[in-house]
Write a protein that holds these residues in place. Structure first.
Motif, PDB file in Angstrom:
ATOM      1  N   MET A   1      29.504 -73.948 115.831  1.00 53.17           N
ATOM      2  CA  MET A   1      30.069 -75.436 115.432  1.00 53.17           C
ATOM      3  C   MET A   1      30.134 -75.326 113.933  1.00 53.17           C
ATOM      4  O   MET A   1      30.104 -75.960 113.298  1.00 53.17           O
ATOM      5  CB  MET A   1      28.564 -76.047 115.620  1.00 53.17           C
ATOM      6  CG  MET A   1      28.797 -77.643 115.772  1.00 53.17           C
ATOM      7  SD  MET A   1      29.772 -77.954 117.428  1.00 53.17           S
ATOM      8  CE  MET A   1      28.312 -78.019 118.494  1.00 53.17           C
TER       9      MET A   1
ATOM     10  N   LEU B   1      33.446 -75.786 112.534  1.00 49.32           N
ATOM     11  CA  LEU B   1      34.248 -76.738 112.175  1.00 49.32           C
ATOM     12  C   LEU B   1      33.716 -78.131 112.373  1.00 49.32           C
ATOM     13  O   LEU B   1      34.122 -78.930 113.106  1.00 49.32           O
ATOM     14  CB  LEU B   1      35.448 -76.628 113.019  1.00 49.32           C
ATOM     15  CG  LEU B   1      36.328 -75.412 112.757  1.00 49.32           C
ATOM     16  CD1 LEU B   1      37.587 -75.389 113.649  1.00 49.32           C
ATOM     17  CD2 LEU B   1      36.652 -74.854 111.190  1.00 49.32           C
ATOM     18  N   SER B   2      33.021 -78.603 111.610  1.00 44.00           N
ATOM     19  CA  SER B   2      32.504 -79.987 111.331  1.00 44.00           C
ATOM     20  C   SER B   2      33.236 -80.454 110.170  1.00 44.00           C
ATOM     21  O   SER B   2      33.580 -80.208 109.238  1.00 44.00           O
ATOM     22  CB  SER B   2      30.905 -80.182 111.236  1.00 44.00           C
ATOM     23  OG  SER B   2      30.586 -79.556 109.958  1.00 44.00           O
ATOM     24  N   SER B   3      33.744 -81.775 110.630  1.00 45.59           N
ATOM     25  CA  SER B   3      34.743 -82.392 109.426  1.00 45.59           C
ATOM     26  C   SER B   3      33.915 -82.571 108.200  1.00 45.59           C
ATOM     27  O   SER B   3      34.538 -82.097 107.238  1.00 45.59           O
ATOM     28  CB  SER B   3      35.232 -83.751 110.060  1.00 45.59           C
ATOM     29  OG  SER B   3      34.105 -84.752 110.075  1.00 45.59           O
TER      30      SER B   3
ATOM     31  N   ALA C   1      30.334 -83.350 107.913  1.00 44.12           N
ATOM     32  CA  ALA C   1      28.910 -83.589 107.940  1.00 44.12           C
ATOM     33  C   ALA C   1      28.026 -82.761 107.196  1.00 44.12           C
ATOM     34  O   ALA C   1      26.903 -83.075 106.861  1.00 44.12           O
ATOM     35  CB  ALA C   1      28.403 -83.291 109.404  1.00 44.12           C
TER      36      ALA C   1
ATOM     37  N   SER D   1      39.288 -77.943 108.327  1.00 48.75           N
ATOM     38  CA  SER D   1      38.790 -78.756 109.522  1.00 48.75           C
ATOM     39  C   SER D   1      39.085 -80.323 109.011  1.00 48.75           C
ATOM     40  O   SER D   1      39.536 -81.137 110.002  1.00 48.75           O
ATOM     41  CB  SER D   1      37.265 -78.540 109.727  1.00 48.75           C
ATOM     42  OG  SER D   1      36.691 -79.589 110.127  1.00 48.75           O
TER      43      SER D   1
ATOM     44  N   GLY E   1      42.418 -80.861 109.190  1.00 47.74           N
ATOM     45  CA  GLY E   1      43.083 -80.555 110.643  1.00 47.74           C
ATOM     46  C   GLY E   1      42.799 -81.805 111.315  1.00 47.74           C
ATOM     47  O   GLY E   1      43.831 -82.448 112.041  1.00 47.74           O
ATOM     48  N   LEU E   2      41.643 -82.546 111.219  1.00 52.53           N
ATOM     49  CA  LEU E   2      41.582 -83.959 111.882  1.00 52.53           C
ATOM     50  C   LEU E   2      42.508 -84.922 111.378  1.00 52.53           C
ATOM     51  O   LEU E   2      42.914 -85.771 111.887  1.00 52.53           O
ATOM     52  CB  LEU E   2      40.159 -84.201 111.480  1.00 52.53           C
ATOM     53  CG  LEU E   2      39.765 -85.923 112.025  1.00 52.53           C
ATOM     54  CD1 LEU E   2      39.762 -85.647 113.378  1.00 52.53           C
ATOM     55  CD2 LEU E   2      38.342 -86.101 111.424  1.00 52.53           C
TER      56      LEU E   2
ATOM     57  N   GLU F   1      45.378 -84.520 109.906  1.00 56.51           N
ATOM     58  CA  GLU F   1      46.841 -84.232 110.331  1.00 56.51           C
ATOM     59  C   GLU F   1      47.165 -84.585 111.778  1.00 56.51           C
ATOM     60  O   GLU F   1      47.988 -85.485 112.258  1.00 56.51           O
ATOM     61  CB  GLU F   1      47.074 -82.678 110.084  1.00 56.51           C
ATOM     62  CG  GLU F   1      48.597 -82.575 110.390  1.00 56.51           C
ATOM     63  CD  GLU F   1      48.993 -81.042 110.045  1.00 56.51           C
ATOM     64  OE1 GLU F   1      48.210 -80.385 109.845  1.00 56.51           O
ATOM     65  OE2 GLU F   1      50.230 -80.715 110.380  1.00 56.51           O
ATOM     66  N   GLY F   2      45.914 -84.295 112.568  1.00 56.25           N
ATOM     67  CA  GLY F   2      46.010 -84.673 114.084  1.00 56.25           C
ATOM     68  C   GLY F   2      45.877 -86.161 114.154  1.00 56.25           C
ATOM     69  O   GLY F   2      46.916 -86.821 114.861  1.00 56.25           O
ATOM     70  N   ILE F   3      45.122 -87.012 113.451  1.00 60.91           N
ATOM     71  CA  ILE F   3      45.204 -88.453 113.602  1.00 60.91           C
ATOM     72  C   ILE F   3      46.380 -89.040 112.983  1.00 60.91           C
ATOM     73  O   ILE F   3      47.141 -89.910 113.616  1.00 60.91           O
ATOM     74  CB  ILE F   3      43.876 -88.934 112.804  1.00 60.91           C
ATOM     75  CG1 ILE F   3      42.696 -88.258 113.516  1.00 60.91           C
ATOM     76  CG2 ILE F   3      44.172 -90.508 112.936  1.00 60.91           C
ATOM     77  CD1 ILE F   3      42.298 -89.153 114.809  1.00 60.91           C
TER      78      ILE F   3
ATOM     79  N   HIS G   1      30.946 -91.574 108.770  1.00 61.22           N
ATOM     80  CA  HIS G   1      31.877 -91.176 107.394  1.00 61.22           C
ATOM     81  C   HIS G   1      33.081 -92.334 107.593  1.00 61.22           C
ATOM     82  O   HIS G   1      33.222 -92.873 108.746  1.00 61.22           O
ATOM     83  CB  HIS G   1      32.748 -89.713 107.886  1.00 61.22           C
ATOM     84  CG  HIS G   1      31.665 -88.651 107.537  1.00 61.22           C
ATOM     85  ND1 HIS G   1      31.069 -88.306 108.524  1.00 61.22           N
ATOM     86  CD2 HIS G   1      31.135 -88.167 106.164  1.00 61.22           C
ATOM     87  CE1 HIS G   1      30.121 -87.357 108.266  1.00 61.22           C
ATOM     88  NE2 HIS G   1      30.317 -87.140 106.705  1.00 61.22           N
TER      89      HIS G   1
END
Lengths: 513, 646
Positions: free
Chosen positions: A1, A3-5, A7, A47, A50-51, A53-55, A76
Motif C-alpha cells: 500500500m 501509494l497513499s496520497s 494519509a 502519488s 498522479g492523483l 493529474e488524473g483528476i 483531506h
C-alpha cells in the motif's frame, strides 16, 4: 500500500508541477517543480501528483473550459490552482476530524494565488524560467527558496497552519486602505509628485503605506496589490520589527522563529538536491536567475541608518553579483522595475524605478536615494505627522457590536474588524460565517461564469443556533459579511443593523433604498 | 473464483487515466464549446412548449409530472416512441419473485439468480435496449459529455451497473476510470466525497462493493446530490436488497447489471423526481387533502386488513398518501414510501393488472425482501399491501376486494378524484388580510428591486408576493406544499425553485453549524424564507421584486400593532376556511407586531374548527418574540395524522 496520497504525511502539503514535463513513462519525477514538505518520500510525491493529474484530466472530459478546483475527501482537501498554463499548484490540507466545514476553498486557493503572484513579481513567470532553462534547475531552486520562505509564515512547529474558519473575516488578495482627510490627501498628493520626480526624465512610481494600511499608489491595481502584500509580509515597521508574523493571523512568534530556521534548512537541502547537476549554468547579470535571491527571507531585511530598508539578499560567496535592490516584474504595468524602500517611523515608501531608465544599476539607485532624501524628506515628515495625528490605532476600524469584513473584489480593497475583536466571536458564529462565505463564493463564481459583466446581488441573513446573526450581502459588486452576536431576535433587527452600517460606513452601498 | 482486486490494479488504471489525458485536450477542442450547451437550453424550452400544450387534460398532479417530463429534454423522445420499460409481474419481477419464493430465506433471491445471471427477462432485455436513453452515446460522444446530469452505478471492480445516459457496456472504460479514482483514494484509507471543476461537480458515494457517482453541472449542492445518490442506492436495494453484496464477496467481478435489467425506467423516474418532488430532499411524505370522514373510512378498512397479517397497507394517489396503516410498532420511513411509490408508478405493468412482487424497504430492513401486492383502482389511486409471506397472493387479493368494496361504497375513490382536481393549495387563494390593507400594499402594486413595475404575469401569486411554500411537520414526517403559483409555473422556473429550496435546506441543515433557526435569502430569482423549530420546518418563496417593506415594517408602529389582535383575527378567518372546502388553507395575515406583512399558514381540516398546533409556541412567537414574518399554526398534533388516517 505504498501509494497513499496524503494519509501518511502529517499536516499540509503544497506541490507545484508542470504537466508539459515528464510525459514519458519513468520520467514522472520531472513534472515536479516544488513539493512541501521537501522531505516527503518521492513515491508519495508522485502519488499525490498522479492523483491530481488524473483528476485534472478526468474533469476536462466534462469541463474542458474550467479548471479542476477541489477534491474533497473525508480526511483531506486538495485545492487546485492553475497558476500558468499547465503549471498547477495544489495544496493538500488534512482535515481535523470533527470539524468538516472549517476550511474554505476560496481562502486556501488565495494562498496559492498570492504565493504565485509574489513569485512572479520577483522571478517572473515560472514558464519563462522553464523556457529559459529547460532543465528547470533555476525554476526549482527559486521555487524552493521562495515558497518555503513564504510558507514559513504559516508554520507552527513542523506543521503548516492554514486559514480556517477563524479567518472567515479576512480576505487575502485585497488591500486595506487608510481613510484620510482631504487635507492629508493633498499632502500625500504632493509627496507622490516629489517621489515621482526622483529621477530626471523618467517618472518613478510609488506606493505609500502607513502602518499596515495603504495610503497611496501610482501603480496599477494588481501590481499595487502584489507590492502591498510584500510590504505587509516583510517591509512595514511591524513586519521588520518582529521576527514573528505581522500577518493578520494571530500566531505565536516563538514557533515561527524556530520554524524559519527549520524551513530554511529544508530549503537549502532541497536546493542542493535540485542544483547538484548543473550548478554553474546560471546566466550572469540577472538577479532573478541567482540561486540565493531570497526576497522573503526575514533575516535578510533590515532598516538602515539612512532610513532605507536594506535588502541584503546576497549570501556569502558572490557578494556584488546581486544588486541590493531587487528588480521586480510588474505584470500589469508590463515593466521591470527596481524596488527601493524607505521608512520613516510608521510610514513606508516603496519607490519603484523603471529598470530601463537606470543604465548603471546601483549607482543610479544611489542617485535616486540621494534625491529622495534631499527633496522629499520634508514632505515625508509632514505626511507622517499628520497621519499619526489622525490615526485611531489598531482598533481604528472597529465598529461596536459588529464583526465584519467589507470588500470590493473589483477594486481589490477590503476593510475588516480588527483581529483582536474578531477573536471574541464564538466558534459557532465563525463556523457559520465560514460556511456562508463558502456558499457565497460558489454563487459568485457561478454568476461570473454565466455573465461576467453583470454583478449579481445577493443577500442572506441567518439566525444561527447560537442566536447570532450571520449576514452576507452583495450589492453592485461589493461584499459585506458580518456576524452580530448580541442583537435582537427579529429579522427586522438584522436588516436594520445592516442598513445602519451601510449608511454610516459604506456610503449606503448596501442600503435598500 | 477470482482473486480480490488488488491495489496495484487500481493504480495502473489511474496511470492509464493519466496517459489518456495526453491526447484528451485535442479531443475536447473538437468536442465543441458553448454552443452545445445553448442547444440544450433550447431543448429545455422546446420541452416546455410541448408539455404546456398537452397539459391541462389531466389532474393537477399528473399535469405537473407531465410538464416535468417535458422539461427533461432527454427523456421525452424515448417515452414518445415506446412506453417505459417496466418490471412486470409476468416478466422481470415475476421471474425474480418466483425464484425468491422458492428460496424462502430472506435475501436469498440473489443467490438463486446467480447461477443464471441473465435470466430470460422476456421484455426486460429488449426494454433495456429500447428504454435506454441515448444508448448510442458513450464517453467519446460530445453530446454525452454535455449532458447536464449523469448518474452512474458501478461495482468496485469497475463493472458498470447503471448509467443514466449511454449504453453501460460501451461505458466500461469510463466506469473503470471512475473505479480507479475511487479506489485510489480508498486505498489510502480515505474516502473521496466530491470533485469540483467550474460548474461541474462529481459526487461519489461508496456503499460497500457498490460505487455511485453523479456528475452534474446543475448547480445543486453537494449535500443535495449526495442525498440523491443515497436514494438511487435505496432504489437499487428496493429491487435487489443489500444481500447482493454477497455476490461480490463470492465473486468480485460479479456482473450485477443483468439483475437490474429492465429497471431503467424506475431510475429515470426517480432522477426526474429529484427536480420536482420535495420529498426527495425533505425526507417527508405528503398526503392527499381529504375530508376527515373520507379518510377515516379508508383508514378503517385498511386497519382491518392490517390486523390480519399485513405488515403495511398503503392507499396512495400518485405520490400522495391517502391512508397508511402499519402493523404494530412497524413504521414506514418517508424515503421508503418515496421509493416504493416511484417503483410502482414508473412501471406501466402495475397499472394493467394486479401484481405480486418482491420488494425491499431499505430503511425498514435492507437485507430482506417483502412482498408487495399492488392494485390500481383507477389511473391514479392504488393500493399496496406489504407482507413478509411469499405465499400470500391470494389472501391479499381477497383483502383487496374487501377494501375495494368499502372504498366504492363510501365514495372514497370518488372523493379522491375530486380532491385531485379541487383540493390544491394555491397561494392565489390566500386571502389578502383585510385589516392590513391600509397599512401595507401587497407586492402586486409594489415596485421591484430594479424599479421595474411588475408585469401582469409576475403580479399573480399570493399576498406579499408569496409564490410558494413548503411546511414540514418534523414529528409526523409529513409536509404540505402549495401548487406552484403562476409566476413560476414555467417548468424551468419550477425546477429552479426546487433547486433554490434544496440550497436553503442544505444551508439550514448544515452538519457542522446547523440547524439554523431562520434564514432570509434574496437572490435575483426569489426571496426565500425558512424557519426551523423542533416541531416544524417552513420554507417559503416570494417574488424577488416584492418590496422589502412588505416583509419588514417597524414593529414600533402603534397603528399596526393594534390593527390585528392575533387570536381574534384568526377566528375571523376560520369561517373562510370551512367555506373553501379545502383541507388545508394558507393564510396571510398582517401581524403588525411581527414584521409588517406577516404570513400565517394555517393547516386545518375543513370539518373542524381552527385550533392551534403550535398554539403556545405561536402566540409566544407573535406576542413576545416578534421576530419573523412567518408564523405557522395548525390543528394540534393530531390534525395532520387525521388527514392521513394515522
Amino acid at each position: 500500500m505504498g501509494l497513499s496520497s496524503a494519509a501518511e504525511i502529517d499536516g499540509a502539503q503544497l506541490c507545484i508541477f508542470d504537466l508539459r514535463r515528464g510525459q514519458q513513462e519513468g520520467q514522472e519525477l520531472d513534472k515536479i517543480l516544488f513539493f512541501h514538505p521537501a522531505d516527503c518520500p518521492i513515491l508519495l510525491q508522485l502519488s499525490v501528483i498522479g492523483l491530481c493529474e488524473g483528476i485534472i484530466t478526468f474533469t476536462r472530459i466534462f469541463s474542458p473550459e474550467d479548471d479542476c478546483e477541489v477534491i474533497e475527501s473525508d480526511k483531506h482537501c486538495h485545492v487546485f490552482y492553475q497558476a500558468e498554463p499547465d503549471i498547477w499548484m495544489v495544496l493538500v490540507v488534512q482535515k481535523i476530524k470533527d470539524n468538516e466545514s472549517t476550511l474554505r476553498f476560496g481562502a486556501l486557493q488565495g494562498i496559492l494565488k498570492e504565493s504565485h503572484s509574489l513569485f512572479a513579481m520577483f522571478h517572473g513567470p515560472i514558464r519563462t524560467l522553464l523556457d529559459r532553462q529547460p532543465s528547470a534547475e533555476f525554476a526549482r531552486g527559486h521555487l524552493h527558496t521562495f515558497i518555503t520562505d513564504y510558507l514559513s509564515d504559516f508554520s507552527v512547529g513542523k506543521k503548516l497552519q492554514l486559514p480556517t474558519y477563524r479567518d472567515s473575516l479576512t480576505e487575502r488578495g485585497t488591500v486595506q486602505m487608510l481613510t484620510v482627510s482631504r487635507e492629508v490627501a493633498l499632502e500625500v498628493q504632493s509627496l507622490t509628485t516629489v517621489l515621482g520626480s526622483c529621477l530626471r526624465n523618467v517618472i518613478c512610481q510609488s506606493v505609500v503605506l502607513f502602518e499596515d494600511l495603504l495610503v497611496s499608489t501610482t501603480l496599477p491595481m494588481d501590481d499595487t496589490l502584489n507590492l502591498y502584500t510584500y510590504a505587509i509580509l516583510r517591509l512595514t515597521p511591524s513586519a521588520l520589527s518582529s521576527n514573528g508574523n505581522s500577518w493578520s493571523y494571530l500566531r505565536k512568534g516563538g514557533y515561527v522563529n524556530a520554524d524559519t530556521t527549520l524551513s530554511s534548512a529544508n530549503g537549502a537541502a532541497s536546493a542542493e538536491r535540485y542544483n547538484s547537476r548543473s550548478r554553474d549554468t546560471s546566466p550572469g547579470g540577472q538577479n532573478q536567475m541567482h540561486h540565493n535571491f531570497r526576497p522573503l527571507q526575514r533575516e535578510k531585511l533590515s532598516k538602515g541608518k539612512d532610513g532605507f530598508v536594506a535588502a541584503d539578499f546576497v549570501t556569502t560567496e558572490i557578494r556584488g553579483a546581486v544588486p541590493l535592490n531587487p528588480i521586480l516584474w510588474f505584470h500589469q504595468a508590463e515593466e521591470r522595475m527596481y524596488l527601493c524602500v524607505y521608512q520613516h517611523k510608521n510610514l513606508t515608501i516603496l519607490l519603484v524605478i523603471p529598470a530601463s531608465s537606470l543604465i548603471n544599476g546601483e549607482e543610479g539607485i544611489a542617485h535616486v536615494k540621494r534625491h529622495l532624501l534631499e527633496n522629499a524628506s520634508q514632505n515625508i515628515v509632514t505626511v507622517e505627522q499628520k497621519l499619526s495625528r489622525g490615526w485611531g490605532g489598531e482598533n481604528a476600524y472597529h465598529v461596536g457590536g459588529y464583526r465584519y469584513i467589507l470588500s470590493d473584489p473589483n477594486r481589490k480593497v477590503s476593510r475588516a474588524s480588527p483581529p483582536g475583536k474578531v477573536i471574541t466571536l464564538s466558534k459557532d458564529s465563525l463556523l457559520a460565517l465560514n460556511r456562508l462565505r463558502g456558499e457565497i463564493d460558489l454563487e459568485k463564481s457561478r454568476a461570473k461564469r454565466s455573465d461576467p459583466t453583470h454583478d449579481k446581488d445577493y443577500e442572506v441573513c441567518i439566525r444561527a443556533k447560537n442566536n447570532a446573526w450571520i449576514i452576507a450581502k452583495i450589492s453592485r459588486g461589493k461584499e459585506l459579511y458580518m456576524a452580530i452576536e448580541k442583537g435582537g431576535e427579529t429579522l427586522l433587527y438584522a436588516s436594520t443593523a445592516v442598513e445602519k452600517f451601510s449608511n454610516r460606513y459604506c456610503e449606503g452601498a448596501f442600503s435598500t433604498d | 473464483m477470482d482473486p480480490a482486486p488488488d491495489p496495484p490494479a487500481a493504480d495502473e488504471a489511474l496511470a492509464a487515466l493519466s496517459l489518456r489525458g495526453a491526447d484528451l485536450p485535442a479531443d475536447f477542442a473538437s468536442a465543441g464549446g458553448g454552443h452545445e450547451i445553448a442547444e440544450e437550453e433550447d431543448e429545455d424550452d422546446e420541452g416546455y412548449v410541448t408539455a404546456a400544450s398537452r397539459g391541462g387534460s389531466s389532474t393537477a398532479a399528473s399535469r405537473r409530472r407531465e410538464e416535468f417530463e417535458g422539461l427533461e429534454e432527454e427523456e421525452e423522445d424515448a417515452y414518445g416512441d415506446a412506453g417505459p420499460p417496466s418490471p412486470s409481474s409476468s416478466g422481470y419481477a415475476g421471474e425474480r419473485g418466483s425464484s425468491v419464493a422458492s428460496s424462502a430465506g430472506a435475501g436469498g433471491g440473489i443467490e438463486e439468480a446467480e447461477p443464471d445471471p441473465a435470466p430470460p427477462l422476456a421484455p426486460g432485455a429488449e426494454d433495456w435496449a429500447r428504454g435506454k436513453k441515448h444508448a448510442d452515446e458513450d464517453d467519446g460522444s460530445a453530446s454525452w459529455r454535455k449532458r447536464k446530469k449523469h448518474f452512474f452505478i458501478l461495482s468496485n471492480s469497475g463493472k458498470p451497473i447503471y448509467s443514466r445516459y449511454g449504453d453501460e457496456h460501451r461505458l466500461a472504460g469510463f466506469s473503470a476510470t471512475l473505479q480507479a479514482i475511487v479506489s485510489f483514494v480508498e486505498n489510502s484509507g480515505d474516502h473521496i466525497k466530491f470533485v469540483r471543476a467550474g460548474k461541474h461537480q462529481i459526487v461519489f458515494l461508496v456503499k460497500g462493493p457498490i460505487y455511485l457517482v453523479c456528475i452534474s453541472c446543475t448547480e445543486e449542492t453537494f449535500e443535495g446530490l449526495r442525498g440523491q445518490l443515497e436514494l438511487m442506492y435505496g432504489q437499487m436495494l428496493l429491487i435487489l436488497t443489500k444481500s447482493v453484496n454477497r455476490c461480490f464477496e463470492k465473486n468480485p467481478k460479479f456482473d450485477m447489471a443483468p439483475l437490474l435489467g429492465g429497471t431503467d425506467a424506475v431510475f429515470l423516474c426517480l432522477i426526474r423526481a429529484f427536480s420536482w418532488n420535495p420529498a426527495t430532499f425533505l425526507h417527508a411524505y405528503t398526503c392527499l387533502p381529504l375530508a376527515q370522514s373520507t379518510r377515516q373510512a379508508a383508514s378503517a378498512v385498511l386497519q382491518d386488513i392490517a390486523d390480519s397479517g399485513v405488515l403495511f397497507a398503503l392507499l396512495m394517489c400518485d405520490h400522495k398518501v391517502i391512508s397508511l396503516v402499519g402493523a404494530q410498532k412497524a413504521t414506514l420511513h418517508p424515503d421508503d414510501i418515496l421509493l416504493l411509490a416511484n417503483f410502482i408508478l414508473s412501471s406501466e405493468s402495475f397499472r394493467t393488472s394486479e401484481s405480486f412482487s418482491p420488494i425491499c424497504l431499505p430503511r425498514y430492513n435492507p437485507m430482506a425482501f417483502l412482498y408487495a401486492y399492488v392494485h390500481f383502482f383507477d389511473e391514479n389511486t392504488y393500493l399496496t399491501l406489504l407482507t413478509p409471506r411469499s405465499d400470500a397472493f391470494f389472501d391479499l387479493k381477497d383483502s383487496r376486494a374487501r377494501i375495494q368494496d368499502v372504498l366504492l361504497k363510501s365514495n372514497v375513490l370518488l372523493e379522491v378524484q375530486r380532491s385531485l382536481h379541487e383540493n390544491v393549495l394555491r397561494v392565489e387563494d390566500v386571502p389578502i388580510d383585510p385589516t392590513s390593507q391600509s397599512t401595507s400594499a401587497p407586492a402586486q402594486s409594489s415596485q421591484g428591486l430594479n424599479s421595474q413595475p411588475l408585469s401582469s404575469d409576475e403580479a399573480i401569486g399570493g399576498p406579499a408576493g408569496l409564490w410558494h411554500f413548503i411546511y414540514k411537520s418534523v414529528y409526523l414526517d409529513q409536509y404540505v406544499s402549495s401548487e406552484v403559483a403562476l409566476p413560476i409555473r414555467n417548468p424551468k422556473q419550477q425546477k429552479r425553485l426546487y433547486k433554490a429550496y434544496q440550497k436553503v435546506y442544505a444551508s439550514m441543515h448544515d452538519k457542522a453549524t446547523g440547524p439554523h433557526k431562520t434564514q432570509f435569502r434574496r437572490t435575483e430569482d426569489y426571496v426565500m424564507l425558512s424557519w426551523i423549530t423542533q416541531d416544524f420546518e417552513l420554507y417559503a418563496a416570494f417574488s424577488p421584486l416584492a418590496d422589502k417593506h412588505t416583509y419588514f415594517a417597524d414593529p414600533s408602529d402603534q397603528d399596526m400593532q393594534q390593527s390585528m389582535p392575533v387570536d381574534q383575527g384568526f377566528r375571523g378567518q376560520s369561517v373562510h376556511i370551512r367555506r373553501k372546502h379545502h383541507c388545508l388553507v394558507i393564510f396571510c395575515l398582517a401581524i403588525p407586531s411581527l414584521l409588517g406583512r406577516c404570513m400565517r399558514f394555517v393547516s386545518v381540516t375543513f370539518t373542524n374548527v381552527v385550533c392551534f398546533i403550535h398554539d403556545d409556541h405561536c402566540s409566544r412567537q407573535v406576542q413576545a418574540n416578534n421576530w419573523f414574518s412567518i408564523c405557522i399554526s395548525s390543528m394540534g398534533s393530531g390534525a395532520i395524522s387525521h388527514l392521513c388516517g394515522l
